[in-house]
Design an enzyme around this catalytic site. Structure first.
Site, PDB file in Angstrom:
ATOM      1  CE  LYS A  60     -13.780   1.257  -5.598  1.00  0.00           C
ATOM      2  NZ  LYS A  60     -12.556   1.957  -5.994  1.00  0.00           N
ATOM      3  CD  GLN A 211      -5.070   3.283  -5.816  1.00  0.00           C
ATOM      4  OE1 GLN A 211      -4.512   4.380  -5.963  1.00  0.00           O
ATOM      5  NE2 GLN A 211      -6.363   3.168  -5.646  1.00  0.00           N
ATOM      6  CG  ASP A 357     -10.617   2.059   0.604  1.00  0.00           C
ATOM      7  OD1 ASP A 357     -10.041   3.163   0.545  1.00  0.00           O
ATOM      8  OD2 ASP A 357     -10.457   1.168  -0.244  1.00  0.00           O
TER       9      ASP A 357
HETATM   10  C1  S3P Z   1      -6.868   0.263  -3.562  1.00  0.00           C
HETATM   11  C2  S3P Z   1      -5.930   0.708  -2.687  1.00  0.00           C
HETATM   12  C3  S3P Z   1      -6.149   1.803  -1.748  1.00  0.00           C
HETATM   13  C4  S3P Z   1      -7.631   2.086  -1.564  1.00  0.00           C
HETATM   14  C5  S3P Z   1      -8.350   2.159  -2.871  1.00  0.00           C
HETATM   15  C6  S3P Z   1      -8.215   0.841  -3.620  1.00  0.00           C
HETATM   16  C7  S3P Z   1      -6.533  -0.843  -4.459  1.00  0.00           C
HETATM   17  O1  S3P Z   1      -5.532   2.970  -2.234  1.00  0.00           O
HETATM   18  O2  S3P Z   1      -7.811   3.279  -0.850  1.00  0.00           O
HETATM   19  O3  S3P Z   1      -9.719   2.421  -2.657  1.00  0.00           O
HETATM   20  O4  S3P Z   1      -7.437  -1.428  -5.075  1.00  0.00           O
HETATM   21  O5  S3P Z   1      -5.342  -1.169  -4.564  1.00  0.00           O
HETATM   22  P1  S3P Z   1      -3.960   3.270  -1.991  1.00  0.00           P
HETATM   23  O6  S3P Z   1      -3.215   2.229  -2.656  1.00  0.00           O
HETATM   24  O7  S3P Z   1      -3.740   4.608  -2.596  1.00  0.00           O
HETATM   25  O8  S3P Z   1      -3.816   3.289  -0.504  1.00  0.00           O
END
Ligand code: S3P
Length: 471
Positions: A60, A211, A357
């Site tokens: 994903k 993120q 996750d």
């Molecule tokens: C993700 C980063 C994580 C994760 C999310 C996907 C990503 O979140 O929990 O399911 O694809 O960069 P955070 O960046 O808020 O920790």
């Protein structure tokens, strides 16, 4: 066999949806609406072993990034095994609204999630409607970085769960870079972004978040000068790797990632490896039964994600990885795992960030372990798709376990047998799937309400789990 997924609460919708039967599962014909938790349920019966080969859908995190970068690249990108997750469909819908058309590729590749994304970049089209990010925090946070560098204004909204999630963490750096960005009260969605010329910044985020890092690096692509994101802890580096795959120069020293603005991206053809966070459910299912055996081909083995395997090995799962290859900078391999004893673990600090996750499923199966699980430094779990600490605690208690809930973690004792119960997904895909796994070793049946949330990251999960559950 009574494991089934069907529409529960909306009588008229139920009458209008002809149920179809797949194996032992009964599904409603139309795609359930995951933005309304509680619309479907699944009943999971106990199993006695887990055995088989599972082809896990495309990652994903990587799929989101590929779609966004393809949109601002020159040329047409093609992806195989692109994630079928509803979250990634939200990203594709948003980039289409921004002028980057995409389509599924017909023919033999159709089943493997082959898609094509026509680059519109680097300048996207001003959207004529609000960009609906659905349940996807990744879509909202990372796309905001790209939108901040565009010469138009845009608005992003999300479902009920996303509308509760904190956005100040991206609003702050994007404002420092020169974007005008406003939100609802308390830094919650919807977001309004007036993009424009950006200046590079050196940013030290307070939370370790891939993120946030990705949002700033994506904005950095449009900024004048060199943007640096210096993270408190190392987070997944798919954005850095994807940016390089699309032709950008990105440097990484220690926990700092750097990008110089104004670089043009070029389309790629890529295969998305299987999602290790989705694989985690099957690995934990195998861990529940000594002698179980599971094979997961083509899984993303990026070291910033693969800490999960170390922890599973420490906990007693026998794991080997074969056929390691590199695809566009990402490591890919086949995981083979065998259930043996199931010990216990403490997850804290950098491990918590690396396993953020997977903690829900590790916690859901922790009562079956010898020494239990302690999770620390996990305040972030409270602001995911649900409050995952509260959701895990509520469901485990319903299954008969004792759990100590803390503001930033939890402590679950081992050696606690669980019984089947009526649970809630709290509209959260990972909670729905985590408790389907825990239910495999419980005494009696478990009903999970709002089970269709699983489609946010893994459509078809319950069918797949059923194929490996031996009875
Ligand atoms: C993700 C980063 C994580 C994760 C999310 C996907 C990503 O979140 O929990 O399911 O694809 O960069 P955070 O960046 O808020 O920790």
């Amino acid at each position: 066999m009574t494991n089934r997924l069907n529409s529960l609460d909306d009588e008229s919708a139920r009458r209008s949806q002809r149920a179809r039967t797949v194996g032992n599962l009964r599904y409603s014909k139309s795609m359930p609406d995951d933005s309304k938790p509680g619309r479907s349920h699944v009943i999971v019966r106990p199993a006695s072993s887990v055995r088989g080969i599972v082809r896990i859908p495309g990652d994903k995190s990587v799929s989101h990034r590929y779609a966004m970068l393809a949109a601002v690249a020159e040329g047409t990108s093609r992806f195989q095994n692109f994630s079928a997750a509803r979250d990634c469909a939200s990203t594709l819908d948003c980039v289409a609204t921004l002028g980057s058309a995409w389509k599924r590729l017909e023919g033999e590749n159709e089943d493997r999630g082959a898609i094509e994304v026509r680059g519109a970049g680097p300048r996207l089209k001003a959207p004529e409607q609000v960009l609906d990010c659905g349940n996807s925090g990744s879509t909202m946070r990372m796309l905001s970085g790209i939108l901040a560098g565009q010469s138009f204004s845009s608005e992003l909204c999300g479902d009920e769960s996303l509308s509760r999630r904190p956005m100040a963490r991206i609003m702050k750096p994007l404002s420092e870079m020169g974007a005008k960005i406003s939100s609802s009260e308390g830094g919650r969605p919807p977001l309004k972004i007036q993009g424009g010329p950006l200046k590079a910044i050196h940013y030290k985020p307070e939370v370790a978040s891939a993120q946030v890092k990705s949002c700033v690096l994506f904005a950095g692509l449009f900024a004048e000068g060199e943007t640096v994101v210096d993270e408190p802890l190392r987070t997944r580096d798919h954005s850095e790797i994807a940016l390089r795959a699309f032709g950008a120069d990105v440097e990484r020293v220690g926990n700092a990632s750097r990008i110089v603005g104004g670089q043009q991206l070029h389309a790629i053809d890529a295969h998305v490896a299987g999602d290790l966070s989705s694989a985690a459910f099957f690995l934990c299912a195998a861990a529940l039964f000594p002698g179980s055996q599971i094979t997961l081909p083509g899984i993303l083995m990026n070291p910033t994600r693969a800490r999960l395997l170390d922890i599973l090995i420490l906990m007693g799962l026998k794991v080997s990885v074969a056929h390691l290859e590199e695809h566009h900078g990402e490591l890919v391999g086949t995981i083979e795992a065998q259930g043996a004893e199931w010990k216990g673990a403490v997850i804290a600090g950098a491990d918590t960030a690396a396993l953020i996750d997977e903690i829900p499923v590790l916690a859901a199966v922790a009562p079956y372990s010898e020494a239990g699980l302690e999770v620390r430094d996990a305040k972030e779990l409270r602001v995911k798709e649900s409050d995952r600490i509260a959701a895990v605690a509520t469901n485990l208690r319903k299954m008969g376990a004792e759990i100590e809930e803390r503001p930033d973690g939890m402590r679950i004792l081992g050696g606690q047998p669980l019984h089947g119960a009526e649970l809630d997904s709290f509209g959260d895909h990972r909670i729905a799937m985590a408790f389907a796994v825990a239910a495999l070793r419980a005494e009696g049946e478990t009903m999970i309400h709002g089970a269709d949330a699983a489609g946010v990251s893994y459509p078809g999960f319950f069918e797949e789990l059923e194929t490996v559950a031996g009875r």
